[in-house]
Design a protein around this motif. Structure first.
Motif, PDB file in Angstrom:
ATOM      1  N   GLY A 205      38.362  -0.825  -4.724  1.00 54.57           N
ATOM      2  CA  GLY A 205      38.858   0.542  -4.851  1.00 54.57           C
ATOM      3  C   GLY A 205      37.960   1.579  -4.210  1.00 54.57           C
ATOM      4  N   LEU A 206      37.282   1.201  -3.122  1.00 54.63           N
ATOM      5  CA  LEU A 206      36.357   2.102  -2.438  1.00 54.63           C
ATOM      6  C   LEU A 206      36.985   2.644  -1.157  1.00 54.63           C
ATOM      7  CD1 LEU A 206      33.117  -0.062  -2.753  1.00 54.63           C
ATOM      8  CD2 LEU A 206      33.870   1.781  -4.266  1.00 54.63           C
ATOM      9  N   ASN A 207      36.648   3.862  -0.818  1.00 49.13           N
ATOM     10  CA  ASN A 207      37.054   4.466   0.445  1.00 49.13           C
ATOM     11  C   ASN A 207      35.986   4.153   1.482  1.00 49.13           C
ATOM     12  OD1 ASN A 207      38.252   6.137   2.429  1.00 49.13           O
ATOM     13  ND2 ASN A 207      36.965   7.867   1.777  1.00 49.13           N
ATOM     14  N   LEU A 208      36.332   3.388   2.510  1.00 54.57           N
ATOM     15  CA  LEU A 208      35.375   2.942   3.525  1.00 54.57           C
ATOM     16  C   LEU A 208      35.581   3.725   4.813  1.00 54.57           C
ATOM     17  CD1 LEU A 208      33.217   0.959   4.623  1.00 54.57           C
ATOM     18  CD2 LEU A 208      35.104  -0.628   5.111  1.00 54.57           C
ATOM     19  N   ILE A 209      34.489   4.304   5.338  1.00 53.40           N
ATOM     20  CA  ILE A 209      34.534   5.059   6.591  1.00 53.40           C
ATOM     21  C   ILE A 209      33.602   4.379   7.597  1.00 53.40           C
ATOM     22  CG2 ILE A 209      34.066   7.273   7.716  1.00 53.40           C
ATOM     23  CD1 ILE A 209      34.562   8.637   5.038  1.00 53.40           C
ATOM     24  N   GLY A 210      34.123   4.092   8.793  1.00 47.56           N
ATOM     25  CA  GLY A 210      33.308   3.536   9.868  1.00 47.56           C
ATOM     26  C   GLY A 210      32.706   4.642  10.706  1.00 47.56           C
ATOM     27  N   LEU A 211      31.400   4.534  10.996  1.00 48.36           N
ATOM     28  CA  LEU A 211      30.665   5.582  11.707  1.00 48.36           C
ATOM     29  C   LEU A 211      30.310   5.146  13.127  1.00 48.36           C
ATOM     30  CD1 LEU A 211      28.211   6.723   8.881  1.00 48.36           C
ATOM     31  CD2 LEU A 211      30.526   7.538   9.385  1.00 48.36           C
ATOM     32  N   ASP A 212      30.130   6.137  13.995  1.00 46.75           N
ATOM     33  CA  ASP A 212      29.844   5.883  15.409  1.00 46.75           C
ATOM     34  C   ASP A 212      28.541   5.113  15.587  1.00 46.75           C
ATOM     35  OD1 ASP A 212      32.138   7.195  16.097  1.00 46.75           O
ATOM     36  OD2 ASP A 212      31.153   9.076  16.667  1.00 46.75           O
ATOM     37  N   ILE A 213      28.528   4.275  16.608  1.00 49.75           N
ATOM     38  CA  ILE A 213      27.365   3.449  16.918  1.00 49.75           C
ATOM     39  C   ILE A 213      27.052   3.548  18.406  1.00 49.75           C
ATOM     40  CG2 ILE A 213      27.716   1.794  15.040  1.00 49.75           C
ATOM     41  CD1 ILE A 213      29.170  -0.023  16.984  1.00 49.75           C
ATOM     42  N   PRO A 220      22.293   8.183  13.432  1.00 46.33           N
ATOM     43  CA  PRO A 220      21.921   8.991  12.270  1.00 46.33           C
ATOM     44  C   PRO A 220      22.726  10.277  12.155  1.00 46.33           C
ATOM     45  CG  PRO A 220      19.959   8.215  13.414  1.00 46.33           C
ATOM     46  CD  PRO A 220      21.132   7.879  14.284  1.00 46.33           C
ATOM     47  N   GLU A 221      23.040  10.899  13.292  1.00 39.75           N
ATOM     48  CA  GLU A 221      23.796  12.151  13.249  1.00 39.75           C
ATOM     49  C   GLU A 221      25.219  11.928  12.732  1.00 39.75           C
ATOM     50  OE1 GLU A 221      23.189  11.087  17.704  1.00 39.75           O
ATOM     51  OE2 GLU A 221      22.098  10.950  15.802  1.00 39.75           O
ATOM     52  N   ALA A 222      25.793  10.749  13.022  1.00 40.21           N
ATOM     53  CA  ALA A 222      27.117  10.436  12.482  1.00 40.21           C
ATOM     54  C   ALA A 222      27.051  10.276  10.965  1.00 40.21           C
ATOM     55  CB  ALA A 222      27.654   9.154  13.126  1.00 40.21           C
ATOM     56  N   LEU A 223      25.979   9.667  10.479  1.00 38.73           N
ATOM     57  CA  LEU A 223      25.793   9.532   9.036  1.00 38.73           C
ATOM     58  C   LEU A 223      25.622  10.907   8.390  1.00 38.73           C
ATOM     59  CD1 LEU A 223      25.280   7.880   6.475  1.00 38.73           C
ATOM     60  CD2 LEU A 223      22.877   7.696   7.171  1.00 38.73           C
ATOM     61  N   ILE A 418      35.953  -1.375  11.758  1.00 39.71           N
ATOM     62  CA  ILE A 418      35.953  -0.573  10.537  1.00 39.71           C
ATOM     63  C   ILE A 418      36.429   0.846  10.808  1.00 39.71           C
ATOM     64  CG2 ILE A 418      34.458   0.423   8.754  1.00 39.71           C
ATOM     65  CD1 ILE A 418      32.834  -2.151   8.851  1.00 39.71           C
ATOM     66  N   SER A 419      36.099   1.392  11.969  1.00 36.97           N
ATOM     67  CA  SER A 419      36.496   2.752  12.322  1.00 36.97           C
ATOM     68  C   SER A 419      37.874   2.763  12.965  1.00 36.97           C
ATOM     69  CB  SER A 419      35.469   3.344  13.290  1.00 36.97           C
ATOM     70  OG  SER A 419      35.923   4.552  13.841  1.00 36.97           O
ATOM     71  N   ASP A 420      38.554   3.924  12.884  1.00 38.06           N
ATOM     72  CA  ASP A 420      39.837   4.106  13.563  1.00 38.06           C
ATOM     73  C   ASP A 420      39.663   4.712  14.952  1.00 38.06           C
ATOM     74  OD1 ASP A 420      41.404   3.095  11.506  1.00 38.06           O
ATOM     75  OD2 ASP A 420      41.472   5.020  10.467  1.00 38.06           O
ATOM     76  N   ALA A 421      38.422   4.799  15.418  1.00 37.85           N
ATOM     77  CA  ALA A 421      38.156   5.350  16.750  1.00 37.85           C
ATOM     78  C   ALA A 421      38.773   4.456  17.826  1.00 37.85           C
ATOM     79  CB  ALA A 421      36.647   5.474  16.963  1.00 37.85           C
ATOM     80  N   PRO A 422      38.954   4.964  19.054  1.00 40.84           N
ATOM     81  CA  PRO A 422      39.517   4.151  20.138  1.00 40.84           C
ATOM     82  C   PRO A 422      38.783   2.819  20.258  1.00 40.84           C
ATOM     83  CG  PRO A 422      39.332   6.430  20.844  1.00 40.84           C
ATOM     84  CD  PRO A 422      38.682   6.358  19.495  1.00 40.84           C
ATOM     85  N   TRP A 423      39.529   1.760  20.518  1.00 41.00           N
ATOM     86  CA  TRP A 423      38.994   0.406  20.443  1.00 41.00           C
ATOM     87  C   TRP A 423      38.845  -0.206  21.822  1.00 41.00           C
ATOM     88  CZ3 TRP A 423      36.294  -2.542  17.511  1.00 41.00           C
ATOM     89  CH2 TRP A 423      36.284  -3.932  17.692  1.00 41.00           C
ATOM     90  N   ARG A 424      37.676  -0.759  22.099  1.00 43.98           N
ATOM     91  CA  ARG A 424      37.452  -1.531  23.324  1.00 43.98           C
ATOM     92  C   ARG A 424      37.601  -3.011  22.993  1.00 43.98           C
ATOM     93  NH1 ARG A 424      33.888  -1.895  27.906  1.00 43.98           N
ATOM     94  NH2 ARG A 424      34.591  -3.765  29.006  1.00 43.98           N
ATOM     95  N   PRO A 425      38.608  -3.682  23.538  1.00 41.85           N
ATOM     96  CA  PRO A 425      38.814  -5.090  23.211  1.00 41.85           C
ATOM     97  C   PRO A 425      37.573  -5.936  23.489  1.00 41.85           C
ATOM     98  CG  PRO A 425      40.686  -4.218  24.432  1.00 41.85           C
ATOM     99  CD  PRO A 425      39.614  -3.168  24.485  1.00 41.85           C
ATOM    100  N   ALA A 426      37.312  -6.888  22.612  1.00 44.09           N
ATOM    101  CA  ALA A 426      36.147  -7.754  22.743  1.00 44.09           C
ATOM    102  C   ALA A 426      36.386  -9.020  21.935  1.00 44.09           C
ATOM    103  CB  ALA A 426      34.881  -7.042  22.258  1.00 44.09           C
ATOM    104  N   VAL A 427      35.542 -10.012  22.153  1.00 46.67           N
ATOM    105  CA  VAL A 427      35.576 -11.235  21.356  1.00 46.67           C
ATOM    106  C   VAL A 427      34.150 -11.602  20.958  1.00 46.67           C
ATOM    107  CG1 VAL A 427      37.697 -12.143  22.363  1.00 46.67           C
ATOM    108  CG2 VAL A 427      35.500 -12.710  23.418  1.00 46.67           C
ATOM    109  N   ARG A 428      34.042 -12.304  19.826  1.00 47.64           N
ATOM    110  CA  ARG A 428      32.747 -12.839  19.404  1.00 47.64           C
ATOM    111  C   ARG A 428      32.759 -14.341  19.601  1.00 47.64           C
ATOM    112  NH1 ARG A 428      31.081 -13.339  13.227  1.00 47.64           N
ATOM    113  NH2 ARG A 428      32.314 -15.230  13.584  1.00 47.64           N
ATOM    114  N   ILE A 429      31.679 -14.858  20.187  1.00 43.41           N
ATOM    115  CA  ILE A 429      31.588 -16.279  20.499  1.00 43.41           C
ATOM    116  C   ILE A 429      30.367 -16.853  19.784  1.00 43.41           C
ATOM    117  CG2 ILE A 429      31.369 -17.987  22.330  1.00 43.41           C
ATOM    118  CD1 ILE A 429      32.522 -15.866  24.249  1.00 43.41           C
ATOM    119  N   SER A 430      30.609 -17.807  18.897  1.00 45.36           N
ATOM    120  CA  SER A 430      29.507 -18.448  18.179  1.00 45.36           C
ATOM    121  C   SER A 430      28.781 -19.426  19.096  1.00 45.36           C
ATOM    122  CB  SER A 430      30.040 -19.191  16.952  1.00 45.36           C
ATOM    123  OG  SER A 430      29.030 -19.994  16.372  1.00 45.36           O
TER     124      SER A 430
END
Length: 461
Positions: A205-213, A220-223, A418-430
């Protein structure tokens, strides 16, 4: 029945996947709205000149992605709510698929032998308290003292009274979140973060906000901007390579984030499950802001996957809350697994396996650099994975699906969004989930997919 129909002239081979992509784009851009009813399998097959089987496979793919659902007796509809993010890994290894989707340490015969030896020792020397007691304070005093030794390897000074043993990092994350953020409160995290954090926040029941990276991680300024605007209770942070983009946050950035957290009096949950595996890393945020940081680490990703045990280090202000949340969610960590971890820390086996893993990952990262060549990607020499941004012309879902068709499973980047900001497609490879031969083969498939023209690729399959 919606008026929108797929365009037969845009279909490419394999037709079912191309058809699913058309539907997915129509849902994404609003041409198909939530609740819209899709044509029946037979009707759509007749309209497009396809087999019913092809349409059925396309619908199955859309159901797998969480975009549509079927209701017996009523039809097939666009989902009316946003689906939970897909898990980044295959739930099981299927056939001859090279599975580079699940994040695992490199494991060889050595690891199984070490665990077999530990289980033999455990059978000969199991303590009465580990086998028979329900009371954490009876079972774990010695384990907490030894945990302090391991946390010193992680760069932290701790008191045994502040350490909780957990059944791995996921349990530690859950307890930490419940301890600092009551239902209805707001927490923040990096825009690209832990794949379980979105559903976990929802369940709690938490509100989660994704911040810029950026290339170092959280800004820090986004936080600060978010703390100024919203009543933030906690920050969830992964500063040391385990984050999806494999970035290592510098000490100055860590200190700046700690300063913002102090000024707004927010808690920090630091997920550091690689711990001492990462060489020459800055001090943990928990060392910079020990009064407000709940530090989570574990052994699963750095020794043996079956050693599902970890430590949650909490500041004095949260010790009671952590103990209570641990009791209601897990009661306590599994004592017999804790016995093995404690022995391995004490006799040096844990440190030995971490050193072995570090060397193995250097080799795996060298293989990735060799095969990916000039392809831009992000990784760390001690990291378990590669983050591979895709060209703007490539669909993330389509790329992952094409890799699967060629026998390679990789994780879609959207699983970590996590963020709704514009998304750059990517994949993670183990890099650690298979042997070196399969890793080379899997990376070779990914590289060829990147270099191939999307249109020609679809026609060739």
């Amino acid at each position: 029945m919606t008026l929108w129909q797929p365009d037969r002239s845009l279909l490419r081979r394999p037709a079912y996947l191309s058809l699913a992509e058309q539907f997915a784009r129509a849902i994404e851009d609003g041409r198909l709205a939530a609740g819209d009813r899709l044509p029946t399998h037979r009707r759509l097959a007749e309209d497009l000149g396809l087999s019913v089987q092809t349409v059925s496979r396309a619908y199955d793919e859309l159901i797998r992605r969480g975009l549509i659902s079927g209701e017996i007796g009523r039809g097939t509809f666009v989902n009316t709510r946003r689906p939970e993010p897909p898990q980044p890994y295959l739930p099981e290894r299927l056939g001859e698929v090279i599975d580079l989707s699940i994040l695992k340490p490199v494991c060889e015969a050595l690891h199984l032998e070490r665990l077999r030896q530990a289980l033999g020792w455990l059978g000969d020397s199991l303590s009465e308290s580990a086998a028979l007691s329900f009371r954490p304070n009876v079972v774990f005093p010695r384990h907490r003292t030894v945990a302090v030794e391991w946390l010193r390897h992680c760069g932290l000074r701790a008191s045994p009274q502040n350490v909780n043993l957990t059944n791995g990092a996921t349990a530690g994350m859950t307890v930490a979140l419940m301890s600092v953020a009551p239902p209805g409160s707001t927490i923040v995290a990096e825009a690209i973060g832990h794949h379980t954090l979105v559903p976990l926040a929802s369940y709690l029941g938490l509100n989660l906000i994704g911040l810029d990276i950026d290339e170092e991680g959280l800004l820090p300024e986004a936080l600060e901007e978010t703390c100024r605007r919203d009543s933030v209770r906690a920050l969830f942070l992964q500063p040391s390579v385990i984050n999806p983009m494999a970035t290592l946050m510098g000490e100055a950035r860590r200190a700046a984030i700690a300063d913002v957290a102090r000024r707004y009096d927010i808690a920090i949950i630091e997920n550091d499950i690689l711990g001492p595996l990462v060489e020459d890393r800055p001090p943990p945020v928990a060392a910079i802001a020990p009064e407000r940081t709940l530090y989570v680490t574990s052994f699963t990703k750095i020794t043996v996957p079956g050693l599902r045990i970890g430590y949650l280090l909490a500041p004095d202000r949260y010790v009671a809350a952590v103990a209570n949340r641990q009791l209601v969610t897990n009661w306590m960590a599994t004592p017999m697994v804790a016995e093995i971890a404690t022995r391995w820390v004490s006799d040096g086996t844990a440190a030995e396996l971490v050193a072995w893993q570090r060397d193995a990952l250097r080799k795996r990262n060298a293989i990735a650099a060799e095969i990916l060549g000039d392809t831009p990607y992000q990784a760390h020499r001690n990291g378990l994975h590669v983050w591979l941004p895709l060209p703007d012309t490539r669909s993330e879902e389509g790329f992952v699906a094409q890799a699967r068709l060629q026998g390679v499973a990789i994780a879609p980047g959207i699983s970590f969004r996590i963020s709704d900001a514009p998304w750059r497609p990517a994949v993670r490879i183990s890099l650690g989930s298979t042997d070196e031969a399969d890793l080379r083969a899997g990376l070779g498939v990914v590289t060829k997919l990147l270099l191939a023209d999307p249109e020609h690729l679809l026609l060739a399959i």
